[in-house]
Each structure stands twice: as C-alpha cells, then as structure tokens.
Design a protein around this motif. Structure first.
Motif, PDB file in Angstrom:
ATOM      1  N   UNK A  69       2.314  10.280  -3.642  1.00  0.00           N
ATOM      2  CA  UNK A  69       0.953  10.042  -4.119  1.00  0.00           C
ATOM      3  C   UNK A  69       0.877   8.784  -4.979  1.00  0.00           C
ATOM      4  N   UNK A  70       1.976   8.504  -5.688  1.00  0.00           N
ATOM      5  CA  UNK A  70       2.019   7.360  -6.598  1.00  0.00           C
ATOM      6  C   UNK A  70       3.355   6.653  -6.422  1.00  0.00           C
ATOM      7  N   UNK A  71       3.306   5.324  -6.317  1.00  0.00           N
ATOM      8  CA  UNK A  71       4.523   4.515  -6.217  1.00  0.00           C
ATOM      9  C   UNK A  71       4.634   3.674  -7.480  1.00  0.00           C
ATOM     10  N   UNK A  72       5.801   3.715  -8.134  1.00  0.00           N
ATOM     11  CA  UNK A  72       5.995   3.001  -9.384  1.00  0.00           C
ATOM     12  C   UNK A  72       7.269   2.170  -9.320  1.00  0.00           C
ATOM     13  N   UNK A  73       7.342   1.148 -10.169  1.00  0.00           N
ATOM     14  CA  UNK A  73       8.578   0.376 -10.235  1.00  0.00           C
ATOM     15  C   UNK A  73       8.448  -0.872 -11.077  1.00  0.00           C
ATOM     16  N   UNK A 114      -1.255   5.934   2.733  1.00  0.00           N
ATOM     17  CA  UNK A 114      -0.505   5.226   1.708  1.00  0.00           C
ATOM     18  C   UNK A 114      -0.570   6.006   0.397  1.00  0.00           C
ATOM     19  N   UNK A 115       0.315   5.709  -0.561  1.00  0.00           N
ATOM     20  CA  UNK A 115       0.177   6.303  -1.895  1.00  0.00           C
ATOM     21  C   UNK A 115      -1.200   5.991  -2.479  1.00  0.00           C
ATOM     22  N   UNK A 116      -1.788   6.960  -3.166  1.00  0.00           N
ATOM     23  CA  UNK A 116      -3.123   6.761  -3.730  1.00  0.00           C
ATOM     24  C   UNK A 116      -3.144   5.706  -4.823  1.00  0.00           C
ATOM     25  N   UNK A 117      -2.029   5.589  -5.551  1.00  0.00           N
ATOM     26  CA  UNK A 117      -1.981   4.683  -6.691  1.00  0.00           C
ATOM     27  C   UNK A 117      -0.608   4.035  -6.797  1.00  0.00           C
ATOM     28  N   UNK A 118      -0.576   2.876  -7.435  1.00  0.00           N
ATOM     29  CA  UNK A 118       0.677   2.175  -7.700  1.00  0.00           C
ATOM     30  C   UNK A 118       0.682   1.723  -9.162  1.00  0.00           C
ATOM     31  N   UNK A 119       1.876   1.630  -9.734  1.00  0.00           N
ATOM     32  CA  UNK A 119       2.023   1.036 -11.060  1.00  0.00           C
ATOM     33  C   UNK A 119       3.301   0.209 -11.068  1.00  0.00           C
ATOM     34  N   UNK A 120       3.161  -1.077 -11.334  1.00  0.00           N
ATOM     35  CA  UNK A 120       4.291  -1.989 -11.359  1.00  0.00           C
ATOM     36  C   UNK A 120       4.409  -2.613 -12.746  1.00  0.00           C
ATOM     37  N   UNK A 121       5.650  -2.907 -13.154  1.00  0.00           N
ATOM     38  CA  UNK A 121       5.911  -3.483 -14.471  1.00  0.00           C
ATOM     39  C   UNK A 121       6.769  -4.716 -14.316  1.00  0.00           C
ATOM     40  N   UNK A 122       6.486  -5.727 -15.158  1.00  0.00           N
ATOM     41  CA  UNK A 122       7.255  -6.964 -15.068  1.00  0.00           C
ATOM     42  C   UNK A 122       7.177  -7.723 -16.383  1.00  0.00           C
ATOM     43  N   UNK A 123       7.873  -8.844 -16.450  1.00  0.00           N
ATOM     44  CA  UNK A 123       7.828  -9.681 -17.649  1.00  0.00           C
ATOM     45  C   UNK A 123       6.426 -10.253 -17.826  1.00  0.00           C
ATOM     46  N   UNK A 124       6.083 -10.576 -19.078  1.00  0.00           N
ATOM     47  CA  UNK A 124       4.694 -10.939 -19.376  1.00  0.00           C
ATOM     48  C   UNK A 124       4.267 -12.244 -18.720  1.00  0.00           C
ATOM     49  N   UNK A 125       5.223 -13.131 -18.434  1.00  0.00           N
ATOM     50  CA  UNK A 125       4.828 -14.413 -17.848  1.00  0.00           C
ATOM     51  C   UNK A 125       4.731 -14.380 -16.331  1.00  0.00           C
ATOM     52  N   UNK A 175      -6.210   2.897  -4.127  1.00  0.00           N
ATOM     53  CA  UNK A 175      -6.868   2.694  -2.840  1.00  0.00           C
ATOM     54  C   UNK A 175      -8.375   2.891  -2.955  1.00  0.00           C
ATOM     55  N   UNK A 176      -8.775   3.808  -3.821  1.00  0.00           N
ATOM     56  CA  UNK A 176     -10.189   4.100  -4.040  1.00  0.00           C
ATOM     57  C   UNK A 176     -10.736   3.136  -5.093  1.00  0.00           C
ATOM     58  N   UNK A 177     -11.692   2.327  -4.714  1.00  0.00           N
ATOM     59  CA  UNK A 177     -12.243   1.331  -5.638  1.00  0.00           C
ATOM     60  C   UNK A 177     -12.854   1.972  -6.873  1.00  0.00           C
ATOM     61  N   UNK A 178     -13.430   3.165  -6.703  1.00  0.00           N
ATOM     62  CA  UNK A 178     -14.023   3.856  -7.850  1.00  0.00           C
ATOM     63  C   UNK A 178     -12.954   4.259  -8.862  1.00  0.00           C
TER      64      UNK A 178
END
Length: 353
Positions: A69-73, A114-125, A175-178
């Motif tokens: 449902x959610x993909x993270x990394x 597809x997964x409903x939501x994603x959350x990705x993390x990275x360096x600030x720049x 995926x859902x714009x709302x």
C-alpha cells in the motif's frame, strides 16, 4: 496507538529507522530490502528475519515483492541525464532511483495496481543537485506513474524533538490527487530533549570498546582538545587542526563518515573532565531510536557509526507516517481499529507511541 491494515515496503532499509517510524505510526512492514551485510545483521537483530531481503536492489525480482500500500525509502543521490531518462533510461540504468520506479511498475504488473502512497527521504540539497535536474527527473518520473507529490526539508531538532541539527528532504506522493491536497507535513514542535538526556557524562563507559572512545595524553592533539573543551552541556568536533564547539547545544549532523575515522565522531566532555567520542548507542539515540534498540554483539564500532550516520531520525518519520495514514483513512470506509497488544507479527518489542 492503533493498528492499521496498510502494508509497507521499504527500499534501502539500512538498520530500519524508516521502517520503525512507520511501525510506530501503526503500519505493517511486509517487505524490506538492504544490501549492506552489517546493516542487515543489525536490522535482523531488532526486526527478525521474516521479510528482509538482503540483496542488491538491481537483482531483486520486482514481480515477486508482496503487495504494498505504501512504498518508502531513503535512496542515494546520483546525477541524472535528463536526455537519457526521456529516451527510456538508456543512459542511467545504474542509477538506483530508477529501481524505485521498477518496484512500482512491478506492483502494477503483479497485482494490477500501484502502491497508494510513497515516501522518499534524501539529503536537503536534492532540489539543487545537478542544477535542479535531479529533482526535475524524480518529480517527472513519479508524476508519469500517477503520483502527485509534495516535498519539504525538515530539521530533526525542529520536527522530531531530537537534539541533532539534521536537515533532510522528504518527498510524499499519492495516486489520489485529493489525498495529496489533504496531506500536510508535520508542524514544528519545541525541542525539549536535550543532549544530556541522551549522553552519559556521569560515569565512564564500561564495555569491551571503552578504550576506543577515550582520548588520553598519548593522543598527539590531546593538549588542544584539553584546552578547547570546557563545556559539559554540548558536543565538540575535532577538525584536524582545531576543536570546534557546537554553540547551539545540539549535535551536528551525524554522517556515515563517522565509521571511517575517529575525527568524524563528535566529542564530549564528561563530568570528570574525560574527553571521549559519542558511543554508537548515543548516536542512535540522537537519531531518535529507543534506548532498547539492540546493537549486535561483537560488531565493530566503525560499522555501527556508519549505520547510525546513514539512518534517519525516527520521530520525524513517525510524524510524517501518521499524517500519511490519516489521509489514506479519511476517504475510505473506516477501518476496524484494534489496539496493538503483545502480538505485532514479530515486529519489535520496543515500539513507542
């Protein structure tokens, strides 16, 4: 805390900081991938061996990952060729970001969604990396797969109540714009968790590696440290030719380079005026890991320092995860909520609310 039915997959999972944040928020991790063998040992020590896939992400069978449902990394930041990307990635197949897209595509092929939501993390720049081209490709690629995204740089000491000056960019997409419209990043919160609530200055470190943590007169620059380190409430850094005090009384950003040389590990002055490095355990707690998060027995401090520097601030992840789950819940039939009890499918004994 309540238990949700949302299934999470974690890429570049490291020692599980991102996983832990989502678990604490109420989601269930069903698949995680990490290639570093030592990070995998630490991950399994705390999460078990039920779902971690220790393998190069390029070699993972994207059609055989559980339904998510959610993909993270948190993925490594590499330059992109925009021209190559728009021609079909020919010039950039080695870039690990595209493996995220392959996991999304694999979910569509295997499960028809597809997964409903994603959350990705990275360096600030990341936004300015390669003159903005890197972030442009990331946004365009995710948009092309149907994700509306929001991104924001959050500092751990402002949004996670951990005394570390750590700025990272977080990318959240639905995926859902709302859902995207309703999602907000967490509000800033006061920093009440001080360095001395985490750092043990009252007594000497007692473990098999304690001699590695302390500086003595045998250290060639000891006299400079002794003269420059006078404050028992903050941390210091040795900058090869001088010692620098962190005037804000928080820890500077922990980095993976801590595992490659002692000069990279922040220093403290204890109550008996001994000078030592932060321990790997203290570094993890400065990332918001709970005190009873386990370090594997016998693992070299260099590996543990690298792991903590590569990890994430768990409380920041948890707060973002809570907002993601809240948005996903808002526009569907109410889930049957049940209080988490002793049964958590083997996923940690130290989960905190």
């Amino acid at each position: 805390m309540i238990k949700s039915n949302y299934k999470v997959g974690s890429m570049f999972a490291g020692i599980g900081g991102t996983c832990l944040g989502f678990i604490q928020a109420g989601a269930k991790v069903v698949w995680a991938n990490e290639v570093d063998k030592n990070a995998c040992i630490t991950y399994r020590t705390n999460f078990g061996d039920a779902y971690l896939e220790e393998k190069d992400i390029n070699e993972v069978d994207k059609l055989n990952i559980p339904e998510l449902d959610i993909l993270i990394g948190g993925f490594p930041c590499q330059a992109f060729s925009i021209a190559g990307y728009r021609k079909g990635f020919e010039d950039d197949r080695g870039n690990v970001f595209f493996q995220i897209l392959e996991v999304i595509d694999g979910q569509q092929k295997t499960y028809g969604k597809k997964p409903q939501a994603i959350m990705l993390e990275n360096v600030k720049n990341l936004v300015s990396h390669d003159k903005g081209n890197t972030f442009k490709v990331i946004k365009e690629a995710l948009n092309n797969r149907g994700y509306d995204i929001k991104a924001k740089v959050l500092n751990s000491m402002q949004y996670g109540n951990v005394p570390q000056n750590r700025e990272r960019i977080y990318i959240v997409g639905f995926l859902n714009e709302e859902h995207t419209k309703k999602f907000t990043f967490p509000d800033e919160i006061p920093l009440t968790n001080t360095l001395n609530k985490i750092i043990n200055r009252a007594s000497k470190i007692e473990d098999e590696n304690y001699k590695k943590y302390y500086y003595t007169e045998a250290t060639k620059f000891y006299s400079i440290l002794k003269e420059g380190m006078t404050n028992h409430d903050t941390v210091y850094q040795w900058r090869r030719v001088y010692v620098r005090e962190n005037k804000s009384n928080v820890c500077p950003t922990l980095t993976a380079n801590m595992g490659t040389g002692g000069h990279n590990v922040p220093l403290v002055l204890d109550q008996d005026n001994n000078i030592r490095k932060l321990t790997p355990k203290e570094c993890l707690m400065l990332q918001g890991f709970p005190e009873d998060y386990q370090l594997p027995e016998g693992m070299a401090p260099s590996h543990l320092y690298k792991q903590s520097g590569n990890s994430v601030s768990v409380p920041v992840i948890k707060r973002i995860a809570e907002n993601i789950l809240s948005v996903l819940d808002e526009q569907k039939e109410p889930l049957k909520k049940e209080v988490i009890n002793e049964e958590l499918d083997g996923q940690l004994s130290f989960i905190t609310t």
